[in-house]
Design an enzyme around this catalytic site. Structure first.
Site, mmCIF file in Angstrom:
data_model
loop_
_atom_site.group_PDB
_atom_site.id
_atom_site.type_symbol
_atom_site.label_atom_id
_atom_site.label_comp_id
_atom_site.label_asym_id
_atom_site.label_seq_id
_atom_site.Cartn_x
_atom_site.Cartn_y
_atom_site.Cartn_z
ATOM 1 N N GLU A 8 0.817 -1.213 0.000
ATOM 2 C CA GLU A 8 0.000 0.000 0.000
ATOM 3 C C GLU A 8 0.853 1.267 0.000
ATOM 4 O O GLU A 8 0.800 2.062 0.934
ATOM 5 C CB GLU A 8 -0.983 -0.033 1.164
ATOM 6 C CG GLU A 8 -1.954 -1.172 0.972
ATOM 7 C CD GLU A 8 -3.031 -1.291 2.025
ATOM 8 O OE1 GLU A 8 -2.726 -1.109 3.204
ATOM 9 O OE2 GLU A 8 -4.179 -1.571 1.653
ATOM 10 N N GLU A 50 -4.044 -10.693 0.293
ATOM 11 C CA GLU A 50 -4.805 -10.614 1.541
ATOM 12 C C GLU A 50 -6.245 -10.983 1.227
ATOM 13 O O GLU A 50 -6.795 -10.536 0.215
ATOM 14 C CB GLU A 50 -4.771 -9.193 2.132
ATOM 15 C CG GLU A 50 -3.401 -8.784 2.617
ATOM 16 C CD GLU A 50 -3.334 -7.346 3.137
ATOM 17 O OE1 GLU A 50 -4.349 -6.831 3.652
ATOM 18 O OE2 GLU A 50 -2.258 -6.748 3.018
#
Ligand code: GAL
Length: 958
Positions: free
Chosen positions: A420, A490
């Site tokens: 991220e 994820e």
């Protein structure tokens, strides 16, 4: 108090990675070079700003006698009972103003001081040199040895080494380390976790003999066609490489090709070897394996692999990210015992010892760089360091420190650029550098949506439907992306109760070869042990900005007890499939592994009637290659078996002890119905008798005015009545940014937590007592017309509940069932699903059998209290002097507090027994899903508001 960036403190806000450190290199433990651990108690002084103190403490002779002490490795905020500051938890928000590379004036700064002598066996100081190694310091450190400054560095979870030979003395060496909580590096370390400053990994002094090994790169590939491995060790310092088991003895830089057994996570064959340079011997642990992108797939040793993975942050509830070897090993053992075969080291390289364990026990590793700049999303990614050339040296420094440190681990198959961090040239530069430095592994980065820099398409929290489209190559995107394999780096957000929907994902991964598996978010709850709260989460330390219990979203509770989510995951990812069709006398066994056969396992059957084993034996299963299946004949049901509901339970267990589990450890299991259940019948022969305000019906006593049941035989009860509410789970409530419907919120808006029960009629009929009600929330037109019909055969009491939704129901129900209270109950026995909790979409691990527990034992200790503990498919249960049979099967929950108390609690310590055991018997509950970050429950697991009828037969227990 004033603080300006002065020459003295400029390094703190400097985008550069630091100065003075040696170039990065492979991390290893020497066989013969001496070393000295500098872990232990250090003197410690905390300042509020970076410039509050000068550097006089670093001078020899400084008296730090009145300083505090801390343990190294450690985080000072977790030591000193709050006197030394406290942890801060934010998910992606920077807990300081975003003005890169500037940091706040209030910048907790910890001066650390350690005085040490060299051990007696330390070689003469004139011989060779010495290196001082820091394995992890958050976030920025400046170091002095014996009064001389040797450098400063950033990059918290990366090693930094300094040449210190010329500064060492035999006795009274003064090592001074100034650590700043905030630095320019903090902008690169915005991972979703606690901000925990300190020297949290080992500090070691390494003797470097003349002619010692420096950096080396073990290249050990495997050719699956010829069955040979090729070894070449490139070394900065030339030397000899030997691998006795393979008869290899060669010079560094030369290669040898010999027949070998390959390394895989399933069969982690390591060969012991040695690199000997003129001045040093270094042990090698060599695993031969080849990772490649071929036919659009990630292949290892020529085969597609399926990752059954978890995201692992380093966590210990008392020591934070300062992990000891036992804790690391416990993580690996727990993973292996739960069928996990892969780990993403979210979101930074772990302690190096963890990777040794992965090599040894067998886990595929995505090694992720210490990089996240998520907070820049708040400003549309403007000023993102990864897209600003000034920061690129820092990014490349991080990439190289990871790759150089970890490159000799066979378990590491993929490098990840970070997490991220948006997109930008800096990431591209990292990917190029890594691809160039190590052609033997693949590169991952989830943020690179078009896969310009990466070798696989990666996403997080994609829905089942989208994952299926990707599996079918129907997802669009660039041509390059369409040709790449897919991983979900994820998924299945394991926050609180859940995740739900794991099995539905696994079916997709097994059906489409492009889908190469996934990594559950995440391994462990980062709860901090707290004297009053049990485990603390965000906000519990008075942080001005925080993200609450979003930091507790793991498959393990903070104390490393497996949550039901982990038990479910173990079942869903079993390496062997065991299933059958009721009644056809066979069971289908499938080897779902990628490399191994079944020889490590032995199979057994057990024939169980009403959950009681009647007979058991060995099941002979043919050797099956990966991917193969066989129909295996079951024996004839035991002739002497009693009648009743019967199951075959089949198990695959370890045939012998392995390094990670004992012989007999259950790896996989399945159940096949042999003879169906006969639901309880009850002839309604008793009549309701009304006397002095009381109605009796068989063993039941009722209030004649309200129709409320008050006792069954001698057991007083708080009247059963319809219950639709559950203490919303984190997944019910959903994450604030979710655009999909968040039912937890809608339920509360509608008032399902404050239903009112209107009594319409109490009718004592010929053979039944009928109570008519309407259950509905204030201010809404929706309701549930609910009829309770009681009958009895004189011994037992049967309740049939009939509900009919009225009005325009646009939401599913949280639960549908009855709740009643018992004045006392402790032991619980049941026949049905167990031993642990299960819900509609998290029920794979539930085994039909006879189980027993206690009311306390039936609670699942989610760090933030919420709905938990339901046992599914319960045929009958006994507790508090009652036996309850369901028609059909039901979900059973019993707790010492009400749902309302559970709902209101913020920590487990808020829950105190209220003197009643509250029992829920549910006809159904809404699914769980994983909307605390991902998708909600799939539609098939919604509990729709529909007409329903269900019954329970209550009898005084024998
Ligand atoms: C992801 C992130 C993780 C964690 C998770 C939610 O977006 O990569 O670090 O924040 O969401 O728990």
């Amino acid at each position: 108090m004033s603080f300006r960036t002065t020459a003295e403190t400029a390094y703190v806000e400097d985008v550069s990675p630091g100065s003075g450190a040696l170039p990065p290199r492979a991390w290893y433990a020497s066989s013969d070079a001496t070393s000295l651990s500098l872990n232990g108690r250090w003197r410690f002084r905390l300042s509020r700003t970076a410039d509050a103190e000068d550097d006089s403490f670093a001078a020899e002779g400084y008296d730090a006698g009145d300083w505090a002490e801390v343990s190294v490795p450690g985080h000072w905020v977790l030591q000193g009972n709050g006197v030394l500051g406290s942890p801060i938890y934010t998910n992606h928000l920077y807990p300081f103003p975003v003005d890169p590379p500037r940091v706040p004036t209030e910048n907790p700064t910890g001066d650390h001081l350690r005085i040490f002598d060299l051990p007696a066996d330390w070689p003469d100081l004139a011989e060779g040199g010495a290196v001082l190694r820091f394995d992890g310091v958050e976030s920025c450190a400046r170091v002095w040895l014996n009064g001389t400054e040797i450098g400063e560095f950033k990059g918290s979870r990366l090693p930094h080494e300094f040449a210190v030979g010329s500064l060492l003395k035999t006795v009274d060496n003064v090592l001074a380390v100034r650590v700043h909580q905030w630095s320019a590096g903090s902008y690169l370390e915005d991972q979703d976790q606690w901000w925990l400053p300190g020297i949290f990994r080992d500090v070691t002094l390494l003797h470097r003999p003349a002619g010692a090994a420096a950096d080396f790169f073990v290249h050990a590939s495997y050719d699956h066609l010829s069955g040979t491995g090729t070894l070449r060790v490139d070394s900065d310092v030339p030397g000899r490489v030997t691998v006795p088991d393979l008869g290899i003895a060669l010079a560094t830089g030369e290669s040898a090709t010999v027949p070998v057994q390959p390394w895989s996570a399933e069969v982690p064959r390591l060969y012991a070897g040695e690199l000997a340079t003129e001045g040093e011997r270094v042990p090698l642990r060599i695993g031969f394996r080849t990772v490649e992108l071929s036919d659009g797939l990630i292949k290892v040793n020529g085969r597609r692999v399926l990752f059954k993975g978890v995201n692992r942050h380093e966590w210990h509830p008392e020591r934070g990210r300062a992990l000891d070897l036992d804790t690391m090993r416990e993580d690996v053992l727990l993973m292996k015992r739960h069928n996990i075969n892969a780990v993403r080291t979210s979101h930074y390289p772990p302690h190096p010892a963890f990777l040794d364990l992965c090599d040894e026990y067998g886990l595929w590793v995505i090694d992720e760089c210490d990089l996240e700049t998520h907070g820049f999303t708040e400003q549309g990614w403007r000023d993102n360091p990864v897209d600003d050339d000034r920061w690129t040296p820092a990014l490349l420094d991080r990439a190289s420190r990871m790759v150089e440190r970890d490159k000799n681990h066979p378990s590491v198959v993929i490098w990840s650029l970070g997490n991220e961090a948006g997109t930008g040239r800096g990431l591209t530069a990292m990917a190029e550098w890594i691809h160039d430095r190590d052609t033997s592994r693949l590169v991952h980065y989830e943020g690179d949506i078009d896969c310009r820099d990466t070798d696989m398409y990666s996403r997080m929290y994609a829905s089942h439907a989208e994952v299926e489209r990707i599996g079918r190559h129907l997802d669009g995107g660039t041509r390059r992306r369409r040709e790449l394999p897919f991983v979900l780096c994820e998924y299945a957000h394991a926050m609180g109760n859940g995740p739900g929907g794991l099995a539905d994902y696994q079916r997709l991964f097994e059906a489409h070869e492009r889908l190469q598996g996934a990594f559950v978010w995440e391994w462990i709850d980062h709860g901090i042990a707290h004297p009053e709260l049990g485990y603390a989460y965000g906000g519990d330390f008075g942080e001005e900005l925080h993200d609450g219990n979003f930091v507790c979203d793991g498959l393990l509770f903070p104390d490393r007890q497996p949550s039901p989510g982990l038990v479910e995951f173990k079942k869903v990812i079993e390496p062997v499939g065991i299933g059958g069709t009721p009644g056809d006398g066979t069971v289908r066994i499938t080897n779902k592994q990628d490399f191994a056969g079944l020889s490590a396992l032995s199979f057994s059957w057990s024939y169980e009637v009403e959950g009681e084993p009647v007979e058991s034996g060995t099941l002979t299963v043919p050797e099956l290659a990966p991917g193969e299946s066989a129909e295996v004949k079951l024996p004839a049901p035991p002739a002497a078996a009693p009648t009743g509901e019967a199951h075959w339970t089949l198990r695959a267990v370890l045939a012998a002890e392995t390094p990670w589990a004992p012989k007999g450890h259950i790896v996989a299991w399945g159940q096949v119905l042999a003879s169906p259940r006969r639901v309880p019948s009850l002839a309604p022969t008793a009549r309701p008798v009304s006397d002095a305000g009381v109605i009796t019906l068989g063993p039941g006593t009722f209030d004649a005015r309200t129709g409320a049941l008050t006792a069954i035989g001698a057991v007083p009860v708080t009247a059963p009545r319809l219950d639709v509410w559950r203490a919303t789970t984190d997944n019910d409530d959903g994450a604030a940014w979710q655009t999909d419907t968040r039912y937890g919120l809608l339920w509360r808006q509608l008032g399902l937590h404050r239903m009112r029960h209107r009594l319409d009629a109490v009718e004592a009929g010929e053979h039944a007592l009928t109570v008519r009600t309407r259950v509905a929330p204030a201010a809404a037109e929706v309701g549930l017309s609910t009829v309770y019909r009681w009958t009895s055969d004189g011994d037992s009491l049967r309740l049939t509940v009939c509900t009919t939704p009225e009005g325009d129901w646009t939401v599913p129900l949280p639960r549908l069932g009855i709740r009643f209270g018992l004045s006392a109950a402790d032991e619980v026995r049941w026949f049905g699903g167990g031993p642990g909790e299960a819900y509609a979409d998290s029920r794979m691990a539930s085994t039909v059998g006879r189980w027993q527990s206690t009311v306390d034992g039936m609670q699942t200790p989610y760090v933030r209290p919420q709905e938990n503990g339901a046992r599914i498919d319960v045929r009958w249960a006994e507790l508090g002097g009652l036996r309850i049979e369901g028609d059909p099967e039901f979900l059973l929950t019993a707790r010492r507090w009400t749902t309302e108390q559970l709902d209101a609690a913020a920590h487990r310590t808020d829950l105190t027994p209220d003197g009643t055991v509250w029992v829920n018997l549910d006809h159904g509950q809404h699914g769980i899903g994983s909307q605390s970050c991902g998708p909600g429950p799939l539609p098939q697991y919604h509990l729709r508001a529909e007409p329903a009828e269900f019954s329970f037969v209550f009898s005084p227990a024998d």
